[in-house]
Design a protein around this motif. Sequence first.
Motif, PDB file in Angstrom:
ATOM      1  N   ARG A   1      75.591  16.429  52.468  1.00  0.00           N
ATOM      2  CA  ARG A   1      75.593  16.209  53.915  1.00  0.00           C
ATOM      3  C   ARG A   1      74.618  15.111  54.360  1.00  0.00           C
ATOM      4  O   ARG A   1      74.972  14.245  55.143  1.00  0.00           O
ATOM      5  N   GLY A   2      73.378  15.149  53.869  1.00  0.00           N
ATOM      6  CA  GLY A   2      72.376  14.214  54.346  1.00  0.00           C
ATOM      7  C   GLY A   2      72.230  12.988  53.463  1.00  0.00           C
ATOM      8  O   GLY A   2      72.710  12.950  52.325  1.00  0.00           O
ATOM      9  N   ALA A   3      71.550  11.967  53.989  1.00  0.00           N
ATOM     10  CA  ALA A   3      71.363  10.713  53.256  1.00  0.00           C
ATOM     11  C   ALA A   3      70.513  10.929  52.002  1.00  0.00           C
ATOM     12  O   ALA A   3      70.874  10.474  50.913  1.00  0.00           O
ATOM     13  N   GLU A   4      69.387  11.625  52.139  1.00  0.00           N
ATOM     14  CA  GLU A   4      68.499  11.801  50.989  1.00  0.00           C
ATOM     15  C   GLU A   4      69.146  12.675  49.918  1.00  0.00           C
ATOM     16  O   GLU A   4      69.001  12.412  48.718  1.00  0.00           O
ATOM     17  N   ALA A   5      69.864  13.713  50.329  1.00  0.00           N
ATOM     18  CA  ALA A   5      70.549  14.566  49.354  1.00  0.00           C
ATOM     19  C   ALA A   5      71.592  13.766  48.583  1.00  0.00           C
ATOM     20  O   ALA A   5      71.745  13.909  47.368  1.00  0.00           O
TER      21      ALA A   5
END
Length: 619
Positions: A181-185
């Motif tokens: 879902r997120g950019a860092e993940a």
Amino acid sequence: MTSKYSIVTSDLTVKALQDSGYKSTAHAIAELIDNGIEAGADLVELFVVEGTYRPSERARHRVETIAVIDNGHGMDGETLRQSLRFGAGTRQHRRGIGRFGVGLPNSSISQCDRVDVWSWTNGPDNALHTHLDLAELRAGLEEVPEPKHEPVPEEWHRLSHALGPTGTLVQWTQLERVQWRGAEATLANTESLIGRIYRRLITKGTRIRLVPVRGWFPLAGERDARPNDPLYLTAPSSTPFPFDAKPMFRPHGGGNSGEIGVERFMVKGHDGADHPVLVRASIAVDAARRPDISGEEWPREVSPTLNPGDTPWGKHAAKNLGISLIRADRELDLDTGWTNSYDPVERWWGVEIDFPPQLDEVFGVTNNKQAATIFSSLSSFNWRDEAAGLSFEEFRDQLREEGDSRLSLIEIVYYIREKLLGNLRTNLTDQTRGTRSNRKRHEEVEAKAEHVLRRRKEETQPSLTDVLADQATVEERQQQQFESLVKVHKYSPTDAERIIAETTANDRHIQLLTSRNPDSPAFFNVEFIPGMLQVSLNMDHPAYSDLIAVLDQDLDSASKEELAERLVTAANAFKLLLLSWARYEDEQPDKPRARAKQMRQDWGRIAREFLSPDDEDDE
């Protein structure tokens, strides 16, 4: 009105394109990086862009755009248009990391509903742009839209370091199938794979810049991908400290190629020519698994009593299990079919198969460059089943006469299975055989045996080790034990001294060891050292691997299914030991058979004492 009876509907075509077999979002992104590297780029940038909207305070920002920008040579209009055609790419040759030129459209549609491509050969302001949109494909679009002059959007000018005279930008939006879902993940889960796939190219100077973005502003955490080498011979690398700056493994084996640890095979390709295949092997250095190596002690924050597999570098190695398949300096796959999943020692060896694109058909390289299916299928191949009693040399000659196309790969598999992996596993077992953590497995049984020994000493006549103890000084006893450990059982002097110190401190007179003795038919051997009854289990005997090792291996991380399988293996091995003794008695003449029966009964009586619960012993 004339009806149309298309063999394949637009919806079915789109569905097939979406299900194009990419293992993960990270593997699909790797296809875009391939294109940049193949275009001569020395800088490839991966941007993962989150939106600013969140439905609640606790909700995470969602990734809305993924883009890859490279500073390669760019494409003209015709090449750009061809690059978005399925199965009609521009790289049909077999010299670089490209395969069949289907990577850009296939990987993109597997993750998103729209892909836009800008490419330029005279600055990003003079870029050509085209796209694919699944909504348009479902509506009947049959041709890639003709590229038009359109500058690279301004937001990429602010974010990118790669925008130069030539290059390409691939942008994914409408991300319906991205895993994280997120950019860092997304970057964290992609970084390890990218570092592994392109480890050689990164080492040679190719930069892969990873940038998390939110609302078109970069977030903290920008970095370059570091090499992730499953052979752990590369430094610097992504391996945790202290092995980020030095190799964690060393080359294993002499090799026949002139390079230590590298075995060379020649394999005939479909072009009729012979091509080299290199099998490279490595094994953990002592300092990776032992905290007592002088000058290379573990970091202070890592406990010396910690299991090596639970260290930061041990956990890193656990994610790199398998045989790495390398094609044209790019990893295709890390094949786990060659590993024993329940054995934690497996993480401490590395094997790499390096072959050129000319052998794609021989190895079974897939269009999306994620596997070598023919080679991997041989991970479970047992040549003995097919050889029907022939030796391997005879079986090999038979395959040659039959013109079997698998012969070259079978020879490589034979080397890996029969020689390389067994030797690696043996060396790894011996590497920690004398360590404190390894010896702890025997402590409980030694303590119980010591309790029985002391009681029997009071009830029976002196044993041989008791008599010998009365005839030797403490120093002489320890010297004999030291010589046995080092010269006979091949423990290091440091380990031998520590073992002697432990047995002395615990006032032990019985000891259980492991030893290598491939020439002995005995499962265990007994030594009568002054004051010490020493029993060594022969690790080269089948009973050890099936009965002892299968249970002594890591229990905490094993699944219920694995534990059940190991218990069955051990139980069967024990039963076979009893049956083998029965057959031994059966083969004896009358008098020796009677003596064997008496020995069995006497041993059984003593075994009853050793195996009885402690409370029964005290009655």
